[in-house]
Write an enzyme that holds these catalytic residues in place. Structure first.
Site, PDB file in Angstrom:
ATOM      1  N   CYS A  19     -71.361  20.873 -17.557  1.00  0.00           N
ATOM      2  CA  CYS A  19     -72.406  21.293 -18.533  1.00  0.00           C
ATOM      3  C   CYS A  19     -71.861  21.943 -19.871  1.00  0.00           C
ATOM      4  O   CYS A  19     -72.107  21.757 -21.121  1.00  0.00           O
ATOM      5  CB  CYS A  19     -73.520  22.087 -17.727  1.00  0.00           C
ATOM      6  SG  CYS A  19     -74.328  21.718 -16.863  1.00  0.00           S
ATOM      7  N   ASP A 439     -45.995  53.892 -32.862  1.00  0.00           N
ATOM      8  CA  ASP A 439     -46.060  54.658 -34.052  1.00  0.00           C
ATOM      9  C   ASP A 439     -45.819  56.075 -33.467  1.00  0.00           C
ATOM     10  O   ASP A 439     -46.209  56.480 -32.375  1.00  0.00           O
ATOM     11  CB  ASP A 439     -47.171  54.483 -34.888  1.00  0.00           C
ATOM     12  CG  ASP A 439     -47.061  55.765 -35.872  1.00  0.00           C
ATOM     13  OD1 ASP A 439     -46.139  55.817 -36.829  1.00  0.00           O
ATOM     14  OD2 ASP A 439     -48.120  56.377 -36.035  1.00  0.00           O
TER      15      ASP A 439
END
Length: 752
Positions: A19, A439
């Site tokens: 489907c 960082d």
């Protein structure tokens, strides 16, 4: 050229992977459609259309005519409630249908199978009821099952078959109708059946429908659990709130509240929208959004987030965000988008299942023909029963659900402890990541530096220098700058006027104070300054080894002072880095700090590699050099200068307490500022991909193993045949197993 538009549709009637492929092909054929992505588990289609005015009615009409009624998903909150209600109704209907079918099927099963298994019972049936009467009773009960609780398979399957687009319902309709018709011919027209083939299979038709209804019921109930996360998130926002209007307090609907309205919150109430506290203070439980269990103290000027809970005091806040701009709305959007996304492996599955149902029907036909012409005596009966077994056992439901249910459960569970995946691709890529770069400031550290040391050169007055430094820093928004300005203000210093101010990203600040050129920043800013005669420069190396960041100050090209700031490492950072290293991930720190300071912090945390003295643009270059090693690379950051690096990495991970720019550039957003959320994200990604692999393995192995058995391929050598009854049971179990396995992800525990 205008940007493409996105249309979200609610699609009904999808039952299996075939489907999904049919809905996607139908949508893709429509004018201006660029991509169509359909999710079986959520019952949604996401369509990208060129231009700014998509023809939604055409898309809806095309799906409805293809047998899949659709409508546009407009109001997420209303759609969620409507879907939950529809799902409850569907579960009740399926439960009722299953119980009725089971009640009608039980006598058939007892009459037919009881007679085969217990000869004395069979003799009693023949004498008390009669052979023909027993079959007639089975006919009546089986017919009631098929066209009563089982009629859904025919009303959906037969039209799909007539459209030459068969689906799972078509397979069930064909298989049960074949068994019922054959049995009815045996009962009412026995003369046309070859000798030795006079058997009825009413129990097969009835039991198949009963078992598949049971499977559908269990599957729908389990599938409802996969979407609980969105429903819970939507329920976090209250329907009404109390606002202050001309000195009076009114209770109004949330939708009618505008920016700058003053909202009053009492103890125990849920905060309705995002805002800033204007009066009072309290402790806010933000665990539903960030996963952090400890309430956060909020005072005047602090921000509050819609959906969180006020635990103690009463306060007022000014609304700053409404509608889709709120944090909660953005979280819901991200979870919704992630749950509706499709992995590359699922696209491959969809291509396979596109041809799967027609291939199964052809296999069933060949099975029938081979058994009819080459089978033993009574081969017509065996041919029919084996063909029915093939039709029933080979349902592609499990294949269609294997990936989307895992993604839905994983993204929903992740959101509960503050990890938001922007899409399924991010989930897959993060599971394969081998290198994670961080960082430093605000990610590995708290992002709240404090001034620890100040060394003026001999002959320079400390307070005069500090006032000049603070005058420059007052023009900057950097956390270090704010620390220095606050330090000067605490000392009661008045700041001189500056002119010709210049901020140089990654280097520092430069400006004039009177006739003096003042420079404050990293040593690379002062490349023309001679350090050789400086007495304070020798302190810099020692400060860096202590993990402090040295800041140099020059006036008219001469070094006059050295400052040092320290940013405390986040609590739990070392534990998180250790967990990642133990998981086989290489950890990297990328920072603008000098090499000695960066190496000191990296050593403290146990980080493998360090890139120091990085500018915003060279952060990207360092990521490219890491990627040259051929591994999947992730980057974790939180500042506006991290946005290029977040975009450059294979997976950008933004700390949710960072800037909006960083969050928008990321593939994964961590609502909490704690680094253990990175561990959670990686472990959840790996658990999800492992879960998907298990589901796909089960779904494909199930079909690979059982279809040959259903055809009777093992009968000549081993005498093995697969009854359609067992085929129906196995089919139901496969789908329920896949969903049940995916639901195990709800038990995923957050890293402490």
């Amino acid at each position: 050229m205008p940007a493409p538009s996105k249309v979200d549709l609610i699609v009904e009637g999808m039952t299996c992977a075939s489907c999904v492929g049919r809905v996607e092909r139908t949508l893709s054929k429509q004018p201006n459609v660029l991509t169509a992505n359909v999710n079986l588990a959520s019952g949604r289609a996401s369509v990208e259309v060129s231009g700014s005015n998509p023809d939604v009615e055409l898309l809806v009409a095309s799906l409805t005519s293809a047998g899949y009624p659709a409508r546009e998903a407009v109001d997420r909150k209303a759609e969620s409630k409507q879907r939950a209600y529809a799902q409850e109704i569907e579960i009740l209907e399926l439960k009722r249908a299953f119980l009725i079918a089971a009640a009608l099927t039980l006598p058939i099963f007892v009459l037919e199978m009881g007679a085969h298994l217990i000869p004395s019972f069979g003799a009693w049936v023949h004498s008390a009821i009669g052979h023909t009467n027993s079959w007639l009773l089975q006919f009546l009960l089986a017919t009631a099952v098929m066209f009563g609780p089982g009629r859904r398979f025919y009303t959906l399957g037969v039209p799909a078959l007539l459209r030459f687009a068969p689906d799972m319902n078509s397979l069930v309709a064909l298989g049960t109708t074949a068994a019922w018709l054959y049995s009815s011919v045996v009962l009412f027209l026995p003369s046309v059946i070859p000798a030795g083939s006079e058997n009825v299979y009413y129990e097969a038709a009835a039991v198949i429908i009963t078992l598949i209804l049971m499977g559908r019921y269990l599957e729908t109930r389990a599938r409802g659990s996969t979407g609980e996360a969105i429903a819970k998130l939507i329920s976090l926002q209250p329907e009404t709130a109390r606002i202050e209007v001309e000195g009076a307090v009114k209770e109004v609907a949330i939708d009618s509240i505008a920016r700058a309205d003053i909202v009053l919150v009492r103890p125990g109430e849920r905060i309705p929208l995002d805002g800033e506290v204007t009066e009072g203070s309290s402790y806010i439980d933000e665990s539903m959004l960030s996963g952090e269990p400890i309430p956060v103290h909020k005072k005047i000027g602090d921000s509050v987030t819609g959906g969180t809970i006020n635990t103690t005091g009463a306060f007022s806040f000014r609304v700053t965000r409404v509608g889709d701009d709120t944090v909660l709305a953005r979280i819901i959007q991200m979870v919704d988008a992630a749950q509706g996304s499709k992995l590359p492996i699922q696209s491959l599955v969809d291509k396979i299942t596109r041809w799967f149902v027609p291939a199964v029907m052809l296999t069933a036909l060949l099975t029938f023909c081979v058994w009819l012409y080459f089978g033993p005596e009574g081969s017509l009966s065996l041919a029919l029963i084996n063909a029915v077994a093939v039709l029933i056992v080979a349902c592609p439901c499990a294949m269609g659900l294997a990936t989307p249910v895992s993604i839905m459960v994983a993204t929903g569970r992740s959101a509960q402890f503050g990890v938001l995946f922007r899409n399924g691709l991010a989930l897959q890529a993060l599971s394969n990541t081998k290198i994670i770069a961080f960082d430093k400031t605000g990610t590995l550290t708290q992002g709240k530096p404090s001034l620890t040391d100040f060394f003026p050169e001999q002959g320079y007055e400390e307070e005069v220098l500090l006032a000049k430094i603070a005058a420059l820093e007052a023009k900057s928004e950097h956390p270090i700058a704010q620390t220095i300005v606050q330090y000067a203000q605490d000392k009661g210093l008045s700041l001189p006027l500056v002119s010709d101010f210049e901020a140089i990203p990654g280097y520092g600040l430069r400006a004039r104070i009177g006739d003096e050129l003042v420079e404050v920043g990293a040593d690379r800013l002062l490349k023309d300054v001679d350090f050789s005669d400086s007495k304070v420069a020798v302190e810099a190396e020692q400060l860096a080894q202590e993990g402090k960041t040295p800041i140099y100050v020059a006036i008219n090209g001469k070094l006059v002072a050295l400052l040092a700031v320290a940013d405390k490492v986040r609590e739990g950072s070392q534990r998180a880095i250790s967990a990642l290293v133990n998981a086989g991930i290489t950890t990297v720190m990328i920072t603008g700090d000098n090499q000695a300071t960066a190496q000191a912090i990296a050593t403290q945390l146990g980080i493998d590699k360090v890139f120091a003295e990085m500018l915003p643009e060279t952060k990207v270059e360092s990521l490219r050099s890491l990627r040259s090693e051929g591994e999947v690379l992730s980057f974790v950051g939180d500042g506006i200068n991290d946005a290029p690096a977040l975009a450059e990495a294979d997976i950008g991970i933004a700390m949710g307490n960072g800037t909006d720019v960083a969050i928008e550039s990321a593939d994964v957003v961590l609502m909490t500022g704690e680094l253990n959320a990175v561990v959670n994200a990686v472990m959840m990604a790996r658990a999800t991909m492992r879960n998907i692999s298990e589901n796909l393995f089960w779904a494909f192995i199930y079909n690979i193993a059982l279809i040959p058995l259903a055809t009777g391929a093992f009968y000549p050598a081993f005498g093995l045949l697969l009854s359609p009854v067992f085929a129906a049971g196995a089919m139901a179990v496969s789908s329920v197993f896949v969903i049940g396995n995916a639901l195990r992800l709800r038990r995923f525990k957050s890293a402490s």
